[in-house]
Design a protein around this motif. Structure first.
Motif, PDB file in Angstrom:
ATOM      1  N   ALA A   1     -22.074  37.030  -5.369  1.00  0.00           N
ATOM      2  CA  ALA A   1     -22.833  36.676  -6.569  1.00  0.00           C
ATOM      3  C   ALA A   1     -24.340  36.683  -6.306  1.00  0.00           C
ATOM      4  O   ALA A   1     -24.801  36.678  -5.159  1.00  0.00           O
ATOM      5  CB  ALA A   1     -22.407  35.291  -7.056  1.00  0.00           C
TER       6      ALA A   1
ATOM      7  N   GLY B   1     -17.874  43.708  -8.807  1.00  0.00           N
ATOM      8  CA  GLY B   1     -16.595  43.020  -8.827  1.00  0.00           C
ATOM      9  C   GLY B   1     -15.435  43.917  -8.464  1.00  0.00           C
ATOM     10  O   GLY B   1     -15.599  44.956  -7.811  1.00  0.00           O
TER      11      GLY B   1
ATOM     12  N   SER C   1     -18.163  38.174  -8.619  1.00  0.00           N
ATOM     13  CA  SER C   1     -19.464  38.747  -8.252  1.00  0.00           C
ATOM     14  C   SER C   1     -20.379  38.650  -9.464  1.00  0.00           C
ATOM     15  O   SER C   1     -20.671  39.639 -10.147  1.00  0.00           O
ATOM     16  CB  SER C   1     -19.283  40.191  -7.778  1.00  0.00           C
ATOM     17  OG  SER C   1     -18.542  40.247  -6.579  1.00  0.00           O
ATOM     18  N   ASP C   2     -20.823  37.432  -9.730  1.00  0.00           N
ATOM     19  CA  ASP C   2     -21.510  37.093 -10.974  1.00  0.00           C
ATOM     20  C   ASP C   2     -23.033  37.209 -10.837  1.00  0.00           C
ATOM     21  O   ASP C   2     -23.588  37.156  -9.744  1.00  0.00           O
ATOM     22  CB  ASP C   2     -21.172  35.656 -11.381  1.00  0.00           C
ATOM     23  CG  ASP C   2     -19.692  35.451 -11.654  1.00  0.00           C
ATOM     24  OD1 ASP C   2     -19.009  36.436 -12.008  1.00  0.00           O
ATOM     25  OD2 ASP C   2     -19.210  34.304 -11.496  1.00  0.00           O
TER      26      ASP C   2
ATOM     27  N   THR D   1     -16.304  39.165 -13.875  1.00  0.00           N
ATOM     28  CA  THR D   1     -17.715  38.948 -13.567  1.00  0.00           C
ATOM     29  C   THR D   1     -18.451  38.531 -14.835  1.00  0.00           C
ATOM     30  O   THR D   1     -18.094  38.938 -15.947  1.00  0.00           O
ATOM     31  CB  THR D   1     -18.368  40.201 -12.968  1.00  0.00           C
ATOM     32  OG1 THR D   1     -18.438  41.231 -13.966  1.00  0.00           O
ATOM     33  CG2 THR D   1     -17.573  40.703 -11.773  1.00  0.00           C
TER      34      THR D   1
END
Length: 475
Positions: free
Chosen positions: A290, A316, A334-335, A359
């Motif tokens: 992230a 992501g 995976s923000d 995400t």
């Protein structure tokens, strides 16, 4: 570099019957410290010859040595001398013979070999320590651990490297606040960073565009879900694994199965890199990596091996892969990735940015998409496929021209509950080349009740067979 461990002796006096007895003064333990330097002795179109020169920089005699390294797939050792060689796949071990195993302080010995093809040794160790230098262990070498070793002391805030071996050693020894600086040249090998930086002291890998990282072949056995393991090379151009707070700047990655892979590594910034001629995806933020950034970079000619997996930038993982790449909550979070001011295409075979379900909260701004060469395989027929939620997509410029397969400029999909919703488009300019249907195609509103996708009137489109968007436009 030799590292000596001080013999800790306390400055104490023992009082017995009124008599003070002083202990021995401070001293240090003597020890051998071996390094091994690669010296190329000859070269030809299909191979080369080289020596490893072993030097004892310590203050005790070394009795026995073993140098080990890997060669890239396709490069083989054809002959060797002044050593006993054992090889397993691409891994090679050279140990001393009877007459060159003893190395006095300050002395050198050497052994040599010839190879077919032009790959250079990778991950060199001598008696289990890095070939660049280190104290020889007191026990026999053991195979490399599959978990990161303890980080040795830093050699300085800036570490200059000019060979693949030096780069591998610098990555293994990296620590917060260091900058690893690449000289121009080609670095062939499997390059992995696992050290953890901090927000105040990130780790930087930097170099000019003429510093080229390449990894033309994978090797070894994948232990499952692509985790680092001894002898396993997945063919990535550069790989961060469990390595937070890194900055990657300026260099080029090419000729690899995948380009830059960011796994379980939050707060990574990629700035001004050039990624091209890659078998699958160019740059991938994966395993809940992230709060990353990719900006001012170029990505061209991806999917050369598998066009259906040739995404330019991949955020992501598909839900079908969450069992491998998901976090403890099950998703690949995976923000909040920012994709800023990049040039993606031509000849990016799949989506220029593939935003995966699970995400959230990213920003995709100021980029240029050149859709020429989109292959259309595996439904990859748009610049962006947005399956994540609550992304801001603004001020991007996209074009398409033949050859290629092109359906829409931007698309949304909803493979999981709540995914592909709440995204906002504004100020984007789209030229669909007379081929694409919608600039922004929203596949479902019913699946996004309460969190609708929004397309603002500030977006423009030319060359569309249908128009700007298939949903109501927001002023």
């Amino acid at each position: 570099m030799s590292r000596r461990l001080p013999l800790l002796v306390s400055a104490l006096a023992l009082v017995a019957g009124g008599t003070a007895v002083a202990l021995a003064p401070d001293a240090h333990a003597a020890g051998a410290a071996l390094s091994a330097t690669l010296v190329r002795t000859s070269s030809w179109n299909s191979g080369y010859g080289a020596d490893y020169v072993i030097t004892n920089t310590g203050d005790a005699t070394a009795t026995g040595w073993a140098v080990e390294f890997d060669l890239p797939a396709g490069t083989t050792v054809t002959s060797s001398w002044s050593s006993v060689r054992t090889s397993t796949g691409n891994h090679h071990r050279f140990s001393n013979v009877s007459w060159n195993g003893t190395v006095a302080p300050g002395a050198t010995v050497s052994f040599g070999f010839n190879v077919a093809a032009l790959g250079v040794p990778l991950g060199c160790t001598i008696n289990g320590a890095p070939c660049a230098g280190g104290t020889a262990p007191t026990t026999a070498p053991t195979p490399p651990a599959t978990t990161p070793p303890a980080t040795p002391p830093a050699t300085g805030p800036i570490v200059d490297v000019s060979t693949a071996d030096q780069l591998s050693a610098a990555l293994a020894a990296a620590r917060p606040g260091q900058t690893i600086r690449l000289a121009p040249g080609t670095y062939s090998g499997a390059f992995l960073g696992r050290a953890i930086g901090t927000a105040a002291a990130p780790i930087t890998l930097t170099g000019p565009a003429t510093a080229i990282l390449t990894n033309p072949g994978s090797s070894g056995t994948n232990p499952g879900c692509s985790v680092p393991a001894a002898g396993f090379d997945p063919g990535y151009g550069f790989w961060l694994y469990g390595a937070a707070h890194w900055k990657l700047n300026g260099f080029t990655v090419t000729g690899a199965a995948k380009g830059i892979m960011i796994d379980a590594s939050p707060h990574v910034t990629i700035d001004g890199v050039f990624v091209h001629d890659i078998g699958d995806e160019g740059v991938h933020f994966r395993r809940s990596s992230a709060d990353g950034v990719i900006r001012d970079s170029r990505i061209e000619r991806t999917g050369t091996a598998q066009p259906q997996y040739g995404e330019g930038i991949y955020l992501g993982s598909a839900n079908s892969n969450w069992s491998c790449y998901g976090n403890t909550g099950g998703i690949d979070a995976s923000d909040r990735i920012q994709v800023l001011n990049n040039r993606v295409g031509p000849d990016v075979a799949a989506e220029h940015v593939d935003v995966k379900e699970g995400t959230v909260g990213g920003v995709i701004r100021g980029n240029t998409w050149n859709g020429q060469g989109i292959a259309g395989q595996n439904s990859a027929d748009s610049w962006l496929d947005v399956k994540g939620s609550n992304y801001l997509i603004e001020s991007n410029t996209g074009t398409f021209s033949a050859p290629g397969v092109f359906a829409n400029g931007y698309e949304t999909h909803n493979p999981t509950v709540g995914s592909g919703c709440g995204n906002t488009w504004r100020d984007n300019r789209s030229d669909l080349g007379g081929v694409g249907k919608w600039a922004i195609n929203v596949t479902s509103t019913a699946k996004c009740a309460g969190n609708l996708n929004v397309v603002h009137a500030s977006n423009t489109v030319t060359g569309a067979t249908s128009g700007l968007t298939n949903i109501a436009v927001t002023p």
